[in-house]
Scaffold this motif. Structure first.
Motif, PDB file in Angstrom:
ATOM      1  N   GLN A 160       0.828  -1.214   0.000  1.00 23.72           N
ATOM      2  CA  GLN A 160       0.000   0.000   0.000  1.00 23.72           C
ATOM      3  C   GLN A 160       0.863   1.264   0.000  1.00 23.72           C
ATOM      4  O   GLN A 160       0.600   2.199  -0.771  1.00 23.72           O
ATOM      5  CB  GLN A 160      -0.931  -0.019   1.215  1.00 23.72           C
ATOM      6  N   LEU A 161       1.886   1.287   0.837  1.00 20.07           N
ATOM      7  CA  LEU A 161       2.799   2.436   0.852  1.00 20.07           C
ATOM      8  C   LEU A 161       3.467   2.601  -0.515  1.00 20.07           C
ATOM      9  O   LEU A 161       3.612   3.718  -1.017  1.00 20.07           O
ATOM     10  CB  LEU A 161       3.856   2.262   1.933  1.00 20.07           C
ATOM     11  N   GLY A 162       3.859   1.482  -1.099  1.00 21.82           N
ATOM     12  CA  GLY A 162       4.514   1.521  -2.401  1.00 21.82           C
ATOM     13  C   GLY A 162       3.614   2.090  -3.479  1.00 21.82           C
ATOM     14  O   GLY A 162       4.065   2.843  -4.352  1.00 21.82           O
ATOM     15  N   LYS A 163       2.328   1.758  -3.423  1.00 30.58           N
ATOM     16  CA  LYS A 163       1.382   2.286  -4.403  1.00 30.58           C
ATOM     17  C   LYS A 163       1.269   3.808  -4.260  1.00 30.58           C
ATOM     18  O   LYS A 163       1.257   4.535  -5.260  1.00 30.58           O
ATOM     19  CB  LYS A 163       0.014   1.633  -4.228  1.00 30.58           C
ATOM     20  N   LEU A 164       1.205   4.285  -3.016  1.00 30.20           N
ATOM     21  CA  LEU A 164       1.138   5.734  -2.779  1.00 30.20           C
ATOM     22  C   LEU A 164       2.415   6.412  -3.259  1.00 30.20           C
ATOM     23  O   LEU A 164       2.369   7.479  -3.889  1.00 30.20           O
ATOM     24  CB  LEU A 164       0.918   6.022  -1.287  1.00 30.20           C
ATOM     25  N   TYR A 165       3.550   5.794  -2.975  1.00 30.65           N
ATOM     26  CA  TYR A 165       4.835   6.376  -3.378  1.00 30.65           C
ATOM     27  C   TYR A 165       4.922   6.494  -4.898  1.00 30.65           C
ATOM     28  O   TYR A 165       5.321   7.535  -5.433  1.00 30.65           O
ATOM     29  CB  TYR A 165       5.986   5.537  -2.839  1.00 30.65           C
ATOM     30  N   LEU A 166       4.519   5.441  -5.585  1.00 32.91           N
ATOM     31  CA  LEU A 166       4.553   5.461  -7.053  1.00 32.91           C
ATOM     32  C   LEU A 166       3.591   6.498  -7.623  1.00 32.91           C
ATOM     33  O   LEU A 166       3.776   7.000  -8.725  1.00 32.91           O
ATOM     34  CB  LEU A 166       4.223   4.079  -7.613  1.00 32.91           C
ATOM     35  N   ASP A 167       2.568   6.841  -6.835  1.00 39.15           N
ATOM     36  CA  ASP A 167       1.595   7.846  -7.262  1.00 39.15           C
ATOM     37  C   ASP A 167       2.033   9.267  -6.879  1.00 39.15           C
ATOM     38  O   ASP A 167       1.278  10.219  -7.081  1.00 39.15           O
ATOM     39  CB  ASP A 167       0.220   7.540  -6.666  1.00 39.15           C
ATOM     40  N   GLY A 168       3.248   9.398  -6.296  1.00 38.43           N
ATOM     41  CA  GLY A 168       3.787  10.726  -6.037  1.00 38.43           C
ATOM     42  C   GLY A 168       3.829  11.158  -4.592  1.00 38.43           C
ATOM     43  O   GLY A 168       4.237  12.283  -4.289  1.00 38.43           O
ATOM     44  N   TYR A 169       3.397  10.305  -3.670  1.00 40.69           N
ATOM     45  CA  TYR A 169       3.433  10.641  -2.249  1.00 40.69           C
ATOM     46  C   TYR A 169       4.864  10.598  -1.711  1.00 40.69           C
ATOM     47  O   TYR A 169       5.693   9.821  -2.195  1.00 40.69           O
ATOM     48  CB  TYR A 169       2.596   9.660  -1.430  1.00 40.69           C
ATOM     49  N   ASP A 170       5.149  11.410  -0.694  1.00 37.97           N
ATOM     50  CA  ASP A 170       6.407  11.323   0.058  1.00 37.97           C
ATOM     51  C   ASP A 170       6.215  10.417   1.261  1.00 37.97           C
ATOM     52  O   ASP A 170       5.136  10.399   1.872  1.00 37.97           O
ATOM     53  CB  ASP A 170       6.835  12.706   0.580  1.00 37.97           C
ATOM     54  N   MET A 171       7.278   9.670   1.636  1.00 38.87           N
ATOM     55  CA  MET A 171       7.292   8.866   2.854  1.00 38.87           C
ATOM     56  C   MET A 171       8.248   9.520   3.856  1.00 38.87           C
ATOM     57  O   MET A 171       9.468   9.488   3.665  1.00 38.87           O
ATOM     58  CB  MET A 171       7.733   7.430   2.538  1.00 38.87           C
ATOM     59  N   LEU A 172       7.695  10.137   4.900  1.00 40.74           N
ATOM     60  CA  LEU A 172       8.487  10.903   5.855  1.00 40.74           C
ATOM     61  C   LEU A 172       8.968  10.015   7.008  1.00 40.74           C
ATOM     62  O   LEU A 172       8.389   8.976   7.311  1.00 40.74           O
ATOM     63  CB  LEU A 172       7.652  12.066   6.403  1.00 40.74           C
ATOM     64  N   ASN A 173      10.030  10.465   7.668  1.00 40.41           N
ATOM     65  CA  ASN A 173      10.691   9.699   8.728  1.00 40.41           C
ATOM     66  C   ASN A 173      10.063  10.036  10.087  1.00 40.41           C
ATOM     67  O   ASN A 173      10.358  11.064  10.686  1.00 40.41           O
ATOM     68  CB  ASN A 173      12.182  10.057   8.715  1.00 40.41           C
ATOM     69  N   HIS A 174       9.199   9.129  10.582  1.00 34.28           N
ATOM     70  CA  HIS A 174       8.496   9.359  11.859  1.00 34.28           C
ATOM     71  C   HIS A 174       9.090   8.498  12.983  1.00 34.28           C
ATOM     72  O   HIS A 174       8.385   8.140  13.915  1.00 34.28           O
ATOM     73  CB  HIS A 174       7.007   9.061  11.677  1.00 34.28           C
ATOM     74  N   SER A 175      10.382   8.175  12.846  1.00 35.70           N
ATOM     75  CA  SER A 175      11.155   7.344  13.790  1.00 35.70           C
ATOM     76  C   SER A 175      10.833   5.872  13.568  1.00 35.70           C
ATOM     77  O   SER A 175       9.883   5.517  12.858  1.00 35.70           O
ATOM     78  CB  SER A 175      10.925   7.733  15.251  1.00 35.70           C
ATOM     79  N   PHE A 176      11.611   5.009  14.177  1.00 31.96           N
ATOM     80  CA  PHE A 176      11.425   3.571  13.957  1.00 31.96           C
ATOM     81  C   PHE A 176      10.360   2.985  14.872  1.00 31.96           C
ATOM     82  O   PHE A 176       9.544   2.175  14.463  1.00 31.96           O
ATOM     83  CB  PHE A 176      12.746   2.822  14.147  1.00 31.96           C
ATOM     84  N   ASN A 177      10.355   3.389  16.145  1.00 31.38           N
ATOM     85  CA  ASN A 177       9.443   2.787  17.121  1.00 31.38           C
ATOM     86  C   ASN A 177       8.392   3.735  17.670  1.00 31.38           C
ATOM     87  O   ASN A 177       7.553   3.329  18.476  1.00 31.38           O
ATOM     88  CB  ASN A 177      10.240   2.202  18.289  1.00 31.38           C
ATOM     89  N   HIS A 178       8.452   5.022  17.300  1.00 30.28           N
ATOM     90  CA  HIS A 178       7.494   6.033  17.773  1.00 30.28           C
ATOM     91  C   HIS A 178       7.477   6.122  19.299  1.00 30.28           C
ATOM     92  O   HIS A 178       6.424   6.281  19.928  1.00 30.28           O
ATOM     93  CB  HIS A 178       6.080   5.728  17.242  1.00 30.28           C
ATOM     94  N   LYS A 179       8.650   6.031  19.900  1.00 29.49           N
ATOM     95  CA  LYS A 179       8.743   6.233  21.350  1.00 29.49           C
ATOM     96  C   LYS A 179       8.638   7.727  21.643  1.00 29.49           C
ATOM     97  O   LYS A 179       9.106   8.553  20.870  1.00 29.49           O
ATOM     98  CB  LYS A 179      10.079   5.699  21.880  1.00 29.49           C
TER      99      LYS A 179
END
Length: 220
Positions: A53-72
């Motif tokens: 799902q993330l890949g489909k959004l990315y291919l459609d032009g979305y950015d994937m931002l860095n929200h940390s690995f564990n969200h602590k």
């Protein structure tokens, strides 16, 4: 320097699957590209988007931002632990082929503490965003980016009014969402699909330029 024209960035924090199911089709109708704040360890977990799902959004032009690995919550972590959290998420994003947005940090827990801007600068991250502030690395606080948090308890009329007000002032706007559900929920992190449609329709009528976070940074 930014132009006098107002730009608007749409961000969905945390990467919930309901965003793919309920928000993505609506944004697609307007040809709006948004941004997902990805928690590295939660890709594919229950209620979170899968890599497909993330890949489909990315291919459609979305950015994937860095929200940390564990969200602590960041207040519980040392500077070295924070550096590791963002680095692990960066590696995860890059390993999935997400090259747009991996170097933009979205803080878990919302608020800034002292060392975050140093971490972003030292780690060659382009920007860092909390719930109420946005900094571009190596620069002072960016005062012409206005943050609007869309919560379930917040008046929709207030949100629409703020969008218009900031647009008329020539400000850049970051609009932050979390979960989008079919019906309104009791959780403050949720808004209904109907509310999202109303907000997007308002943005369209105001003729505001909607772009991704990485594209916004190119204007500075």
């Amino acid at each position: 320097q930014t132009s006098n024209h107002s730009n608007l960035v749409i961000i969905f924090d945390d990467g919930y699957e309901c965003v793919f199911l309920n928000a993505y089709p609506v944004l697609k109708k307007y040809n709006y590209k948004a941004n997902i704040s990805v928690i590295g360890s939660l890709i594919g977990e229950y209620e979170y988007m899968s890599n497909v799902q993330l890949g489909k959004l990315y291919l459609d032009g979305y950015d994937m931002l860095n929200h940390s690995f564990n969200h602590k919550q960041e207040v519980a972590l040392s500077k070295n632990e924070l550096i590791k959290e963002y680095r692990r998420c960066k590696i995860k994003l890059l390993s999935k082929g997400y090259y747009r947005g991996f170097n933009i940090i979205v803080l878990p827990g919302g608020k800034y503490i002292g060392s975050h801007l140093d971490i972003a600068s030292d780690g060659k991250y382009k920007a860092i965003r909390s719930l109420d502030e946005c900094y571009i690395t190596k620069k002072e606080k960016v005062t012409d980016i206005e943050m609007i948090n869309v919560y379930g308890s917040r008046s929709i009329d207030e949100i629409l009014s703020l969008i218009t007000e900031y647009k008329n002032q020539g400000k850049n706007i970051i609009l932050i969402f979390h979960r989008i559900n079919i019906e309104k929920s009791t959780s403050d992190m949720d808004i209904s699909k109907k509310t999202l449609i109303r907000i997007l329709g308002h943005i369209d009528r105001e003729d505001i330029n909607v772009l991704t976070f990485s594209k916004l940074l190119e204007t500075y």
